[in-house]
Design a protein around this motif. Sequence first.
Motif, PDB file in Angstrom:
ATOM      1  N   UNK A 297       0.831  -1.211   0.000  1.00 17.79           N
ATOM      2  CA  UNK A 297       0.000   0.000   0.000  1.00 17.79           C
ATOM      3  C   UNK A 297       0.861   1.255   0.000  1.00 17.79           C
ATOM      4  N   UNK A 298       1.992   1.189   0.732  1.00 16.96           N
ATOM      5  CA  UNK A 298       2.879   2.354   0.783  1.00 16.96           C
ATOM      6  C   UNK A 298       3.451   2.667  -0.600  1.00 16.96           C
ATOM      7  N   UNK A 299       3.906   1.647  -1.303  1.00 16.67           N
ATOM      8  CA  UNK A 299       4.435   1.852  -2.665  1.00 16.67           C
ATOM      9  C   UNK A 299       3.347   2.415  -3.569  1.00 16.67           C
ATOM     10  N   UNK A 300       2.159   1.806  -3.477  1.00 19.98           N
ATOM     11  CA  UNK A 300       1.048   2.216  -4.333  1.00 19.98           C
ATOM     12  C   UNK A 300       0.648   3.661  -4.037  1.00 19.98           C
ATOM     13  N   UNK A 301       0.756   4.059  -2.767  1.00 17.68           N
ATOM     14  CA  UNK A 301       0.358   5.407  -2.363  1.00 17.68           C
ATOM     15  C   UNK A 301       1.240   6.487  -2.975  1.00 17.68           C
ATOM     16  N   UNK A 302       2.488   6.106  -3.336  1.00 17.53           N
ATOM     17  CA  UNK A 302       3.401   7.100  -3.906  1.00 17.53           C
ATOM     18  C   UNK A 302       2.958   7.552  -5.290  1.00 17.53           C
ATOM     19  N   UNK A 303       2.473   6.609  -6.094  1.00 15.22           N
ATOM     20  CA  UNK A 303       2.071   7.001  -7.454  1.00 15.22           C
ATOM     21  C   UNK A 303       0.691   6.477  -7.853  1.00 15.22           C
ATOM     22  N   UNK A 304      -0.002   5.813  -6.933  1.00 18.46           N
ATOM     23  CA  UNK A 304      -1.322   5.282  -7.296  1.00 18.46           C
ATOM     24  C   UNK A 304      -2.348   5.598  -6.225  1.00 18.46           C
ATOM     25  N   UNK A 305      -3.331   4.717  -6.074  1.00 21.15           N
ATOM     26  CA  UNK A 305      -4.427   4.939  -5.135  1.00 21.15           C
ATOM     27  C   UNK A 305      -4.049   4.618  -3.693  1.00 21.15           C
ATOM     28  N   UNK A 306      -2.989   3.850  -3.495  1.00 22.34           N
ATOM     29  CA  UNK A 306      -2.588   3.482  -2.143  1.00 22.34           C
ATOM     30  C   UNK A 306      -3.414   2.356  -1.550  1.00 22.34           C
ATOM     31  N   UNK A 307      -4.112   1.616  -2.411  1.00 22.79           N
ATOM     32  CA  UNK A 307      -4.967   0.549  -1.868  1.00 22.79           C
ATOM     33  C   UNK A 307      -4.554  -0.858  -2.310  1.00 22.79           C
TER      34      UNK A 307
END
Lengths: 335, 214
Positions: free
Chosen positions: B28-38
């Motif tokens: 989620x942390x990685x996704x939050x940087x450039x995506x929805x974070x979910x």
Amino acid sequence: MRKFINDPSLVVDEMLEAFLIAHSDLVSATDNERVIKYKKAPIEGKVGIVTGGGSGHKPAFVGYLGRNMVDAVACGELFSSPPAQMFYDAAKAANGGKGIAILYGNYAGDNMNVSMAMEELRDEGLEVKTVVANDDVPSAPKGEESRRRGVAGEILMWKVGGAKAAMGGSLDEVIAAAQKAIDNTRSMGVGLSPCTIPEVGHPNFTIAEGKMEIGIGHHGEPGINVVDLEPAAKVAQRMCDVIIPDLPFTSGDEVAVLISGLGSTPVIELYILFNDVQRILKEKGIKIHISYVGNYFTSLEMAGATLTLMKLDEELKTCIDFECDSVGITQFQRT
Amino acid sequence: MEKFTNKAGSAIVDQLILAIQENKQYLSDIDGLIGDGDHGINMNKGFTLCRAELDKNPGNLSSSMNILAKILMMKIGGSMGPLYGKFFKAIAVALEEEEEIGIKEMGAALKAAVDAIASISSAKVGDKTLLDTLIPALTAYEKAQAEGKSFTEALEAMKFAAIEGCDSTLDMVAKVGRASRLGERSRGVPDAGATSCRIILETVADKTKELLNN
């Protein structure tokens, strides 16, 4: 973030719970808490109209549940496609024994999830067909229309499909009318400021101060270009310059005009835009048959607007003028 | 010939569930940087639902993968639910009839899984997606197989190609999905889907090697 929320992870659930109570005269719950249906659905002997998508576009999608409109809606997380199970359950909730039309927007997740739900539904012998809205002109060039995303034009597709079904149309007739509706519809958005998904906590894109993004998508997908802010008349001109030649709309055409705010733009500004749009259409000899101006398909608190034009023939006109009752659009029969 | 039984292989799915649960926050942390974070939240939800279902209906590798696939496809939305759903479904179908699984059977299952994803996604290698992990991993596995390497060696090759492939997304600009909105700014962050795919392939490789040693 300045928002009226309690728990960022419960935004969709709390909203749906409230929607069901506030509009209990129109909608009701199903066994799947993320599937909401028109109170009277399924209607025996009528084609069921289904849609769905990520939440965050109020009044879309649940706001178009109602009489002579949509029968059941699958509600995903904010900006995230509902899983196949929800589309499946929504189709079941709408099934009045005359077939089911799933009318939704062209997004990768929705395409995959709808297609998997359809496999299951067809395995059970149900007759299901789809129309995929692709009215957003800036999202792909002419000639690649099938790659374009669905935006506010989806509302006119539901209006036409819902009316056709209510008139007693067969599944093929409903699908043909909805397809004709979207084939004759073009949209375009302009964004002024971004929006924030509460669980993420910060905007996942920005538009610089003093700038606006031409052709922005409903979730902040990139537009054609970013330019300095301009008067509404110039913005209206930009939108018309993209939409009108794409179909093309020509002198003598009759159209439905839909201007929707993206969330935080005051309705007063939408009317200012409309005024400039109607002037441009008049100059080109394009006649407005019906207009919708307001927050019809939003993107959380994004500032900006979309312009949608639909070219009408007799059949589409009859469907658009048909009576309906929903949170998003209520119309009385025109005389 | 190195082989493990389909029956013993259910341990691979058990381990996959643990791996995703352990990496929930990281994904989620990685996704939050450039995506929805979910991404981590959704993956964890799917794999944890699978745990509950497997506790009620324990089985072999293919039946467990089938349950995992069904849950991901039907219960987890967005794009990742259907993509991984198709992935595990293809493996389940490919291994359904096999009592024992060796280098050939596993290779065929992985190939079917990659084909299944390609059938519903238009993404290509270089677009900063899970395919940047998956395609090099399969290629490395097939290369080792063609060179007559052992099952263990092929799994090792797959694992290292998956890690390299995932790392390669760090320097890519997203072409599809929500992160494409960021253009150049998506550079410097690994893709969340490529990362979960790396975790999945690493776990499959490590657990399979453990089964082969027993």
